[in-house]
Design a protein around this motif. Structure first.
Motif, mmCIF file in Angstrom:
data_model
loop_
_atom_site.group_PDB
_atom_site.id
_atom_site.type_symbol
_atom_site.label_atom_id
_atom_site.label_comp_id
_atom_site.label_asym_id
_atom_site.label_seq_id
_atom_site.Cartn_x
_atom_site.Cartn_y
_atom_site.Cartn_z
ATOM 1 N N VAL A 1 -11.542 36.714 -32.867
ATOM 2 C CA VAL A 1 -11.008 35.429 -32.256
ATOM 3 C C VAL A 1 -12.062 34.346 -32.332
ATOM 4 N N LEU A 2 -11.452 33.426 -33.030
ATOM 5 C CA LEU A 2 -12.177 32.025 -33.059
ATOM 6 C C LEU A 2 -12.072 31.054 -32.046
ATOM 7 N N THR A 3 -12.760 31.094 -31.277
ATOM 8 C CA THR A 3 -12.706 30.102 -30.121
ATOM 9 C C THR A 3 -14.269 29.610 -29.524
ATOM 10 N N GLY A 4 -14.067 28.468 -28.683
ATOM 11 C CA GLY A 4 -15.379 27.973 -28.184
ATOM 12 C C GLY A 4 -16.011 27.384 -29.156
ATOM 13 N N GLU A 5 -17.324 27.096 -28.972
ATOM 14 C CA GLU A 5 -18.330 26.108 -29.654
ATOM 15 C C GLU A 5 -19.029 26.914 -30.707
ATOM 16 N N GLY A 6 -19.203 28.349 -30.508
ATOM 17 C CA GLY A 6 -20.309 28.902 -31.236
ATOM 18 C C GLY A 6 -19.290 29.346 -32.772
#
Length: 408
Positions: free
Chosen positions: A72-77
């Motif tokens: 899953v692609l999420t957040g800042e990293g």
């Protein structure tokens, strides 16, 4: 502590307004938004032509996604920082120069953003707790921001493909219906003119050939829909002719027609539209129990169909053996205007199997031959003088079809 995020590429690479627009969009990403990276990748692959990316560029994007540890692609990293060597390995051994070219394609299309370090190297700085504080490499944030756009484009592409498939199926069905209805009308002697008005069967067949000849190998759906509409109208017109003929027949005529149809409904029997001698008819009866085999002194059926594929349109259910091929030629002969005498002479000189292949070749050449009967008589005279060979004719047709495919 470094708070400024790199926005310009290292070295000689230039910054464009499109790159700035991608970075602006990335800043609008909601912090809690999450997407499945492989679902988005599949949507991008489906819509690759709309996005202006190639298969090789997608292979590089696939490799970049494998360097992100989470599904899953999420957040800042969302910055990945592999070396070119590792990227080349995961891109199936792609050469470094090719890799750099396709990375530029991904950046220009707004799928990734460059976050270059001061020296152009890709690496990450970690804090005392081991967490990544700052990374230099490729930012995957655009995949999250534009996820809905990619999915919408993929749906449009799939819908267009489905619509194009349906219109091609419609064209195929109309072509089959028209060919077989015209053949039935000729075999049954159905009149097409009222008070001397209206087209005859040959005119209808020429009209069909002119429409079918405009079908391109690759074309937008709008062009195919226009041709499909023309074929549908022609098919409806021919069907009305057959239905009107049935309405004018009396009950006894219908009954005798049904009996005749039942007697001739055996698909294994060879329908011959031309008169034969008693010996020839007797030969057919004796031949029926024998297994199918290639006629003597002719070429492989696959090669003949490769050279003359138009004959398949006139078969009942495709051509899988020589009997099917001969039955289709028997339907085509009167449509081409080949008289019984010209056909008998061709069979006598060339043999039945070679003569049927010649008729299929004449059909394939279409409008290039103005008089099929006269052309067949000319070939018969050449064959009688030993000046005609079927092989060069078939090879010329195959070569012509190959050249057409290359031009397309």
């Amino acid at each position: 502590m470094v708070t400024h995020i790199s926005t310009t590429p290292f070295g000689r690479r230039m910054l464009t307004l499109a790159h700035v627009a991608s970075q602006v969009d990335a800043k609008k990403r909601p912090p809690g938004k999450a997407v499945h990276k492989w679902n988005i990748f599949r949507a991008i692959c489906t819509a690759k032509n709309r996005l202006g990316v190639t298969e090789r560029a997608l292979a590089v994007l696939d490799a970049l996604l494998t360097f992100h540890p989470e599904t899953v692609l999420t957040g800042e990293g969302l910055v990945v920082f592999p070396s070119n060597q590792q990227l080349c390995l995961r891109a199936h051994g792609m050469p470094p120069a090719t890799l750099r070219r396709h990375l530029a394609v991904l950046v220009d299309s707004g799928l990734i953003i460059r976050r270059d370090s001061p020296n152009g190297k890709r690496y990450a700085r970690k804090g005392r707790g081991g967490e990544i504080e700052l990374a230099f490499g490729f930012d995957l944030a655009p995949l999250v921001v534009r996820a809905e756009e990619f999915e919408a484009l993929a749906e449009e592409v799939l819908a267009e493909d489905r619509a194009r498939k349906l219109v091609r199926e419609r064209i195929t069905i109309c072509r089959r219906d028209i060919c077989k209805m015209i053949a039935a009308g000729i075999e049954e002697g159905v009149p097409t003119q009222s008070n001397g008005q209206g087209p005859d069967w040959m005119t209808l067949h020429e009209l069909y050939r002119s429409i079918a000849g405009r079908i391109p190998r690759t074309a937008p759906r709008a062009a195919l829909e226009g041709i499909a509409t023309e074929l549908s109208l022609l098919a409806d017109e021919i069907l009305n002719l057959l239905e009107d003929h049935l309405k004018t027949q009396n009950p006894s005529g219908n009954e005798s027609h049904s009996e005749r149809h039942i007697q001739n409904s055996n698909p294994d029997s060879l329908t011959d539209l031309e008169p034969r001698s008693r010996e020839s008819r007797g030969a057919i009866v004796a031949f029926e129990p024998e297994p199918e085999r290639m006629p003597e002194r002719t070429y492989p059926l696959g090669m003949v169909l490769d050279a003359c594929p138009d004959i398949i349109d006139y078969s009942r259910g495709g051509i899988s053996n020589w009997r099917d091929f001969q039955a289709a030629v028997a339907v085509v002969r009167p449509m081409l205007g080949i008289s019984p005498s010209a056909w008998f002479d061709a069979q006598s000189v060339m043999g039945e199997s070679e003569a049927t292949v010649v008729v299929a070749a004449i059909l394939q050449r279409g409008e290039a031959i103005s008089s099929a009967g006269g052309y067949l008589r000319g070939l018969t005279r050449k064959a009688e003088a030993g000046e005609f060979s079927l092989g060069p004719m078939l090879m010329a047709l195959i070569g012509s079809r190959k050249r057409e495919k290359q031009r397309a």
